[in-house]
Every structure is written in structure tokens, then in C-alpha cells.
Design a protein around this motif. Structure first.
Motif, PDB file in Angstrom:
ATOM      1  N   ASP A  41     -26.685  -0.809 -61.140  1.00 55.17           N
ATOM      2  CA  ASP A  41     -25.845  -1.744 -61.894  1.00 55.17           C
ATOM      3  C   ASP A  41     -24.708  -2.338 -61.076  1.00 55.17           C
ATOM      4  N   GLU A  42     -24.662  -2.083 -59.765  1.00 58.81           N
ATOM      5  CA  GLU A  42     -23.513  -2.531 -58.969  1.00 58.81           C
ATOM      6  C   GLU A  42     -23.953  -3.002 -57.594  1.00 58.81           C
ATOM      7  N   CYS A  43     -23.244  -4.010 -57.072  1.00 57.50           N
ATOM      8  CA  CYS A  43     -23.438  -4.469 -55.703  1.00 57.50           C
ATOM      9  C   CYS A  43     -22.087  -4.865 -55.135  1.00 57.50           C
ATOM     10  N   VAL A  44     -22.011  -5.040 -53.817  1.00 56.87           N
ATOM     11  CA  VAL A  44     -20.753  -5.383 -53.162  1.00 56.87           C
ATOM     12  C   VAL A  44     -20.998  -6.434 -52.101  1.00 56.87           C
ATOM     13  N   GLY A  45     -20.061  -7.358 -51.955  1.00 56.11           N
ATOM     14  CA  GLY A  45     -20.173  -8.384 -50.922  1.00 56.11           C
ATOM     15  C   GLY A  45     -18.917  -9.240 -50.860  1.00 56.11           C
ATOM     16  N   THR A  46     -18.883 -10.134 -49.892  1.00 52.18           N
ATOM     17  CA  THR A  46     -17.786 -11.096 -49.779  1.00 52.18           C
ATOM     18  C   THR A  46     -17.788 -11.988 -51.019  1.00 52.18           C
ATOM     19  N   ALA A  47     -16.598 -12.292 -51.531  1.00 54.98           N
ATOM     20  CA  ALA A  47     -16.554 -12.994 -52.815  1.00 54.98           C
ATOM     21  C   ALA A  47     -15.567 -14.154 -52.810  1.00 54.98           C
ATOM     22  N   GLU A  48     -15.907 -15.155 -53.620  1.00 52.95           N
ATOM     23  CA  GLU A  48     -15.007 -16.254 -53.948  1.00 52.95           C
ATOM     24  C   GLU A  48     -14.850 -16.269 -55.461  1.00 52.95           C
ATOM     25  N   VAL A  49     -13.609 -16.227 -55.913  1.00 57.27           N
ATOM     26  CA  VAL A  49     -13.337 -16.229 -57.355  1.00 57.27           C
ATOM     27  C   VAL A  49     -12.376 -17.364 -57.662  1.00 57.27           C
ATOM     28  N   SER A  50     -12.680 -18.160 -58.667  1.00 50.26           N
ATOM     29  CA  SER A  50     -11.771 -19.228 -59.094  1.00 50.26           C
ATOM     30  C   SER A  50     -11.660 -19.192 -60.611  1.00 50.26           C
ATOM     31  N   TRP A  51     -10.515 -19.655 -61.115  1.00 47.49           N
ATOM     32  CA  TRP A  51     -10.286 -19.650 -62.558  1.00 47.49           C
ATOM     33  C   TRP A  51      -9.420 -20.843 -62.952  1.00 47.49           C
ATOM     34  N   ALA A  52      -9.701 -21.359 -64.144  1.00 50.73           N
ATOM     35  CA  ALA A  52      -8.968 -22.503 -64.682  1.00 50.73           C
ATOM     36  C   ALA A  52      -7.656 -22.034 -65.313  1.00 50.73           C
ATOM     37  N   ALA A  53      -6.793 -22.978 -65.613  1.00 51.42           N
ATOM     38  CA  ALA A  53      -5.497 -22.654 -66.203  1.00 51.42           C
ATOM     39  C   ALA A  53      -5.647 -22.288 -67.675  1.00 51.42           C
ATOM     40  N   ALA A  54      -4.725 -21.465 -68.162  1.00 47.34           N
ATOM     41  CA  ALA A  54      -4.621 -21.115 -69.576  1.00 47.34           C
ATOM     42  C   ALA A  54      -3.141 -20.908 -69.870  1.00 47.34           C
ATOM     43  N   THR A  55      -2.803 -20.740 -71.135  1.00 48.47           N
ATOM     44  CA  THR A  55      -1.390 -20.583 -71.494  1.00 48.47           C
ATOM     45  C   THR A  55      -0.778 -19.348 -70.869  1.00 48.47           C
ATOM     46  N   PHE A  56      -1.581 -18.359 -70.555  1.00 51.34           N
ATOM     47  CA  PHE A  56      -1.093 -17.100 -70.009  1.00 51.34           C
ATOM     48  C   PHE A  56      -1.358 -16.964 -68.510  1.00 51.34           C
ATOM     49  N   SER A  57      -1.877 -18.046 -67.890  1.00 46.92           N
ATOM     50  CA  SER A  57      -2.258 -17.931 -66.488  1.00 46.92           C
ATOM     51  C   SER A  57      -2.485 -19.300 -65.858  1.00 46.92           C
ATOM     52  N   PRO A  58      -1.762 -19.631 -64.755  1.00 46.58           N
ATOM     53  CA  PRO A  58      -2.065 -20.860 -64.022  1.00 46.58           C
ATOM     54  C   PRO A  58      -3.440 -20.770 -63.345  1.00 46.58           C
ATOM     55  N   ALA A  59      -4.000 -21.924 -63.016  1.00 49.83           N
ATOM     56  CA  ALA A  59      -5.266 -21.958 -62.291  1.00 49.83           C
ATOM     57  C   ALA A  59      -5.082 -21.374 -60.896  1.00 49.83           C
ATOM     58  N   GLY A  60      -6.183 -20.876 -60.344  1.00 51.95           N
ATOM     59  CA  GLY A  60      -6.080 -20.318 -59.006  1.00 51.95           C
ATOM     60  C   GLY A  60      -7.433 -19.909 -58.448  1.00 51.95           C
ATOM     61  N   SER A  61      -7.383 -19.306 -57.266  1.00 50.61           N
ATOM     62  CA  SER A  61      -8.605 -18.830 -56.619  1.00 50.61           C
ATOM     63  C   SER A  61      -8.249 -17.710 -55.661  1.00 50.61           C
ATOM     64  N   ALA A  62      -9.257 -16.931 -55.285  1.00 48.15           N
ATOM     65  CA  ALA A  62      -9.064 -15.836 -54.340  1.00 48.15           C
ATOM     66  C   ALA A  62     -10.299 -15.701 -53.464  1.00 48.15           C
ATOM     67  N   GLN A  63     -10.068 -15.530 -52.177  1.00 50.27           N
ATOM     68  CA  GLN A  63     -11.128 -15.227 -51.220  1.00 50.27           C
ATOM     69  C   GLN A  63     -11.030 -13.740 -50.906  1.00 50.27           C
ATOM     70  N   LEU A  64     -12.069 -12.995 -51.206  1.00 52.26           N
ATOM     71  CA  LEU A  64     -12.020 -11.546 -51.070  1.00 52.26           C
ATOM     72  C   LEU A  64     -13.021 -11.058 -50.028  1.00 52.26           C
ATOM     73  N   PRO A  65     -12.582 -10.242 -49.073  1.00 53.20           N
ATOM     74  CA  PRO A  65     -13.526  -9.711 -48.080  1.00 53.20           C
ATOM     75  C   PRO A  65     -14.586  -8.821 -48.704  1.00 53.20           C
ATOM     76  N   SER A  66     -14.274  -8.279 -49.891  1.00 48.68           N
ATOM     77  CA  SER A  66     -15.270  -7.493 -50.619  1.00 48.68           C
ATOM     78  C   SER A  66     -14.910  -7.501 -52.097  1.00 48.68           C
ATOM     79  N   LEU A  67     -15.950  -7.461 -52.925  1.00 48.83           N
ATOM     80  CA  LEU A  67     -15.779  -7.304 -54.366  1.00 48.83           C
ATOM     81  C   LEU A  67     -16.953  -6.480 -54.880  1.00 48.83           C
ATOM     82  N   TYR A  68     -16.629  -5.366 -55.526  1.00 54.60           N
ATOM     83  CA  TYR A  68     -17.663  -4.545 -56.149  1.00 54.60           C
ATOM     84  C   TYR A  68     -17.957  -5.133 -57.523  1.00 54.60           C
ATOM     85  N   TRP A  69     -19.164  -5.666 -57.677  1.00 51.90           N
ATOM     86  CA  TRP A  69     -19.520  -6.303 -58.947  1.00 51.90           C
ATOM     87  C   TRP A  69     -20.415  -5.386 -59.762  1.00 51.90           C
ATOM     88  N   SER A  70     -19.914  -5.030 -60.940  1.00 52.92           N
ATOM     89  CA  SER A  70     -20.662  -4.176 -61.845  1.00 52.92           C
ATOM     90  C   SER A  70     -21.227  -5.020 -62.978  1.00 52.92           C
TER      91      SER A  70
END
Length: 223
Positions: A41-70
Motif C-alpha cells: 500500500d506504499e511507495c516512495v519517490g521524488t515528488a512535486e506537490v501543488s495546491w490552490a488557494a483557500a480561505t485557510f491556506s494560500p496557494a503554493g507548491s513544494a519540491q520534495l526529494p522524497s515522499l512516502y505515498w500511502s
């Protein structure tokens, strides 16, 4: 800010290692490629994550050398209370410093206690208008037995285990992404007495120890 009702998502990456999902009107896109399987149920690798703005959070993105995805424990949003069960989620969204903007925690390593998850903590820097990792907050997840437990008045707490018979809890006030130690609680099983635990509570101001007390109480599930 109104407390967020905890929500949990289970999401699988597609053949290209991509998944999109909606969190209370905030659209996320996650790409983990290549994603190397670590368990069914899990894998790991280099990741790009982006998200749109909301009332509780500005838009943004992150470049991650690793992300464990479950695929089972993919995304958690909500307050991090004692026993919240968010530890191990790939992405956690929660306001851990009480500034009204939810921080994002990404499961990037296995440096938690007993090889458990460790996280890169990203917070919105309003002065610079950018999302940046807060390394001092990320460091608190290294060696800890779970992700932060937070409280509006008590601050953020983490717990560490030291062998079979001792655990240490540290409580921090967080300001501008910087944790400041205000209390340390050490619980140690009394030698030769399995039903007693010695509790030492130390309080700090400005990084210096100002008070310490020790008492012996009946053990409550200390391992």
C-alpha cells in the motif's frame, strides 16, 4: 479560527504517479515519479506537490526529494490532538502554530522513533509571501514516536521513547515557525517496581531551566 473537523482520504496514484484531490475547496495535485514500492500500500519517490488557494491556506507548491505515498493513509486534515491518529499519513494539513494558516506536513523519511515516519513541515511566510520549510519544526519529528500533538493554549507537544522504561514529552510554544521549549516531562519506570513511575517535570524560560519537580505515581501504561 473555527476548528477543522478531521478528515481522512485514501488515494491511489495513477499509472503516471499522479493524483488530484479536493480538500475543502483546495485542489491538490501530487506527482511521485518514479514511485518505488515499499509495501503493498506504499511507495516512495521524488515528488512535486501543488495546491490552490483557500480561505485557510494560500496557494503554493513544494519540491520534495522524497515522499512516502500511502494509498491507505494518504491525507489528513484537522486538529492534532492526543491520540489523533494522523501519524503515518503522507500529507497532513493542520494549524500547528495557531496563526490561522494550516501548515503542511509531508512524510519524507523514516527517522521517527523505532523507524517511524518523519516529516518536512512547510509553513506560509507572510513577510516573504512564500511557502518554506521550517527546519526547526521538521526536526521535532525526528526520533519522536508520533507527529505533533497541539493545543491552542498548551502549544505543541512531541514524545520520545528512551529504551524500554522511559519516555520523554516536550512541550513547545511556536512563534514565526520557531519552537521554544517550555516544558519537559520525563516518565521512568521505578527500578524493580513495575507499577510505579517516576515523573520529572522541568520548566524552561528563554532556553534555561527555571524549575524542576520529581514525584512517584502509579504507572498508567508506560512501556
Amino acid at each position: 479560527m473555527k476548528a477543522v473537523e478531521a478528515s481522512r482520504l485514501s488515494l491511489s496514484l495513477n499509472a503516471q504517479g499522479v493524483v488530484q484531490f479536493d480538500d475543502r475547496g483546495r485542489l491538490f495535485e501530487v506527482k511521485v515519479a518514479p514511485c518505488v514500492e515499499t509495501s503493498p500500500d506504499e511507495c516512495v519517490g521524488t515528488a512535486e506537490v501543488s495546491w490552490a488557494a483557500a480561505t485557510f491556506s494560500p496557494a503554493g507548491s513544494a519540491q520534495l526529494p522524497s515522499l512516502y505515498w500511502s494509498a491507505e493513509d494518504s491525507f489528513f486534515a484537522g486538529a492534532l490532538r492526543q491520540g489523533h491518529g494522523a501519524t503515518g499519513y503522507s500529507i497532513i494539513s493542520s494549524d500547528i502554530d495557531g496563526d490561522g494558516v494550516e501548515e503542511l506536513l509531508f512524510h519524507t523519511g523514516r527517522e521517527g522513533g523505532y523507524g517511524g515516519p518523519s516529516y518536512a513541515v512547510f509553513r506560509w511566510e507572510s513577510d516573504g509571501g512564500a511557502w518554506l520549510e521550517a527546519p526547526e519544526l521538521s526536526e521535532l519529528t525526528v526520533g519522536s514516536t508520533g507527529v505533533f500533538s497541539t493545543d491552542a493554549t498548551a502549544g505543541a507537544s512531541v514524545w520520545f521513547a528512551d529504551g524500554c522504561c522511559r519516555r520523554i514529552g516536550e512541550r513547545y510554544a511556536i512563534q514565526d515557525g520557531m519552537p521554544r521549549l517550555i516544558e519537559r516531562r520525563t516518565e521512568t519506570l521505578a527500578e524493580g517496581k513495575d507499577n510505579e513511575v517516576q515523573v520529572t517535570i522541568e520548566t524552561f524560560e528563554g532556553g534555561s531551566l527555571v524549575h524542576s519537580t520529581t514525584e512517584t505515581t502509579v504507572a498508567e501504561g508506560v512501556k
